[in-house]
Design a protein around this motif. Structure first.
Motif, short mmCIF file in Angstrom:
data_model
loop_
_atom_site.label_atom_id
_atom_site.label_comp_id
_atom_site.label_asym_id
_atom_site.label_seq_id
_atom_site.Cartn_x
_atom_site.Cartn_y
_atom_site.Cartn_z
N TYR A 1 34.08 3.76 -10.92
CA TYR A 1 34.07 4.46 -9.96
C TYR A 1 32.79 4.79 -9.05
CZ TYR A 1 38.86 5.67 -11.68
OH TYR A 1 40.08 5.80 -12.11
N LYS A 2 32.80 4.93 -7.81
CA LYS A 2 31.40 5.19 -7.02
C LYS A 2 31.38 6.89 -7.07
CE LYS A 2 28.65 3.86 -3.03
NZ LYS A 2 28.24 5.38 -2.98
N VAL A 3 30.65 7.52 -7.19
CA VAL A 3 30.49 8.92 -7.36
C VAL A 3 29.87 9.45 -5.84
CG1 VAL A 3 30.39 9.13 -9.76
CG2 VAL A 3 28.35 9.32 -8.43
N PRO A 4 30.14 10.45 -5.30
CA PRO A 4 29.45 10.95 -4.49
C PRO A 4 28.17 11.01 -4.32
CG PRO A 4 31.53 12.30 -4.75
CD PRO A 4 31.25 11.37 -6.03
N GLU A 5 27.46 10.88 -3.34
CA GLU A 5 25.94 11.12 -3.19
C GLU A 5 25.60 12.33 -2.41
OE1 GLU A 5 24.76 7.42 -1.89
OE2 GLU A 5 24.38 6.47 -3.66
N ILE A 6 24.56 12.90 -2.71
CA ILE A 6 23.94 14.08 -1.88
C ILE A 6 23.11 13.66 -1.10
CG2 ILE A 6 22.79 16.13 -2.19
CD1 ILE A 6 23.11 16.25 -5.11
N GLU A 7 23.68 13.27 0.06
CA GLU A 7 23.02 12.58 1.38
C GLU A 7 23.09 13.27 2.60
OE1 GLU A 7 23.29 8.22 3.59
OE2 GLU A 7 24.70 8.42 1.91
N SER A 8 21.90 13.59 3.40
CA SER A 8 21.94 14.06 4.58
C SER A 8 22.34 13.36 5.82
CB SER A 8 20.56 14.70 4.77
OG SER A 8 19.64 13.61 5.06
N GLU A 9 22.59 14.14 6.88
CA GLU A 9 23.22 13.38 8.03
C GLU A 9 22.25 12.41 8.54
OE1 GLU A 9 24.16 16.07 11.25
OE2 GLU A 9 25.77 17.01 9.92
#
Length: 502
Positions: A321-329
């Motif tokens: 599974y690919k986990v969500p990333e903490i990525e800004s706009e």
């Protein structure tokens, strides 16, 4: 602290209220350790604060019984007793209904121009609560007695909504079709959205009742409960979080809505889902903020929780599974290492600023208490001294005038003129005495030196803290853009789930 914060503590640190609840020595020690962190020892000895603490415990157990409560400077003891009387059997029920009947001209029917809405305004609510809060001839749930009396007076059904707020008791009458009939195989479909309750009824209640200024902190409080219960106390991992977080939040929202004193569980569940959807982003921004506060305090459990979002790919049950990333706009990716220094500086500075503002407010309050006629003590003292100088000058002028008239009297030969001069001298002497009396009174008004010194020290402290505040506000501004980027990126990650990859 002794109001909302204590209520929050009880909700998150005590077991669910029960009649056989046992308050242990450990519970007592933990609570007083919490008190020691949040208020001075003198705070707990204040009679009014002890009443607030008792009220918080009373409200916590109110749904299941009443309490006998004792408190001293280092110990709380209480026992929970079941209510002995149901609202329908209350000997006071008819009196409550009579209060409503006698003041029915105050009732607002067709509230906000809607036929199915009624408002009992604050004036009538106050009369009802004054009577109910002074009941001492039976052990009964007073909130439930209020709701039952209102339901009896208006001949409400179980499905109708009775919500008790500070400024009113709000009643919404639902028709028989307020809830859609949903088959078993439609339970997990859009047909059962909002627990099958008509969206029109939910929107109406939200617009007319919930979307008010007094509810501005509702979702902040919900998010705080979510973080405290599930992330800090239960320490759920990311797998449990992803699977259950939405239901956790909706459950807490539903419980908070029920605190408004409504008995329609179906409607509460539907309404909680409806307002969660409206405030979805707001809730997760608050959750993200509370998590960042924890990592700023070096909470290892929260730091580990956030590391999950930097793993990229995880394997679960043999699947990738690919986990969500903490990525800004703007595409900037954050991890625990890159965000930690920014978050620590921002949170530490924000906390210091909040404390400085509280201190400034307290200093201003104490300074104001030392003012006289709205003047600082030194300014007031200066005004007194100026008045004294003016009176001294007047005394000098009056004395010189008396001397001149006396000299004139000595050389005057005519009796009529002498009589006039004697009268003037007497009048001048009387005025002289009045001026002396005024001067004496002014002397009594002189400000004590200790008061002037105390006020001066407070202003020096105020200016010192204000300079510190301005410095820290600059530091905060320098880090704010990065912090907000982190917070909103984290909020987005917290609403996302891992996705299967081949």
């Amino acid at each position: 602290m002794l109001d909302s914060e204590l209520k929050f503590y009880l909700k998150t640190h005590l077991q669910k209220p029960t009649i056989d609840f046992k308050w242990s020595d450990e519970d007592n020690a933990n609570l007083f350790a919490y008190f020691n962190k949040t208020c001075a020892k003198e705070c707990l000895l204040d009679a009014q604060n002890q009443l607030r603490i008792k009220q918080a415990f009373k409200e916590y157990f109110e749904s299941i019984g009443y309490i006998l409560f004792k408190m001293n400077e280092n110990q709380i003891r209480f026992k929970v007793f079941a209510y002995k009387v149901e609202p329908k059997d209350s000997i006071n029920l008819s009196s409550v209904i009579e209060i409503i009947e006698s003041n029915k001209q105050l009732i607002e029917y067709n509230y906000k121009e809607k036929e199915n809405q009624i408002s009992i305004p604050a004036s009538l609510k106050a009369l009802i609560y004054h009577f109910i809060n002074n009941i001492n001839n039976e052990e009964i749930n007073k909130k439930e007695l209020t709701r039952f009396a209102v339901a009896e007076f208006f001949k409400l059904r179980q499905q109708d909504i009775v919500l008790v707020r500070d400024e009113q008791i709000f009643i919404k009458i639902l028709d028989d079709n307020y809830k859609n009939s949903v088959s078993e195989n439609e339970k997990d479909t859009i047909a059962n959205r909002y627990n099958g309750v008509n969206e029109e009824d939910l929107k109406s209640l939200y617009d007319d009742f919930f979307a008010k200024q007094e509810n501005k902190n509702f979702f902040y409080y919900v998010a705080k409960l979510v973080v405290q219960i599930y992330l800090l106390d239960e320490k759920i991992d990311n797998i449990v979080y992803e699977k259950n977080i939405f239901s956790y939040i909706q459950s807490i929202i539903s419980e908070q809505i029920k605190n408004f004193n409504n008995q329609n569980d179906d409607f509460c569940t539907g309404f909680s889902g409806y307002i969660f959807r409206i405030h979805f982003k707001e809730v997760f921004v608050h959750i993200a903020n509370f998590i960042l506060i924890e990592i700023a305090a070096s909470n290892e459990d929260m730091i580990q929780f956030l590391r999950y979002y930097s793993l990229g790919i995880v394997v679960q049950d043999g699947k990738k599974y690919k986990v969500p990333e903490i990525e800004s706009e703007n595409g900037l990716r954050w991890n625990v290492v890159s965000m930690l220094s920014i978050v620590k500086v921002y949170i530490k500075t924000k906390t210091s600023i909040d404390k400085a503002r509280e201190n400034i407010d307290e200093i201003n309050k104490n300074s104001q208490s030392l003012c006289i006629n709205d003047l600082p003590p030194l300014d007031y003292q200066s005004s007194i001294m100026k008045e004294q100088e003016e009176l001294e000058e007047q005394l000098f002028k009056d004395q010189k005038r008396i001397e001149r008239v006396a000299d004139l009297l000595d050389i005057t030969k005519e009796e009529e003129k002498k009589s006039e001069l004697r009268a003037e001298i007497q009048e001048r002497k009387e005025q002289l005495q009045i001026t002396r009396d005024e001067k004496t009174k002014l002397k009594d008004k002189t400000v004590e030196k200790s008061t002037i010194v105390k006020y001066s020290n407070l202003r020096i402290e105020h200016d010192t803290i204000l300079r510190q505040l301005h410095r820290e506000e600059k530091i905060l501004a320098q880090n704010e853009k990065a912090y907000l980027s982190i917070k909103h990126a984290l909020a987005k990650a917290l609403t996302s789930k891992k996705v299967f990859v081949n």
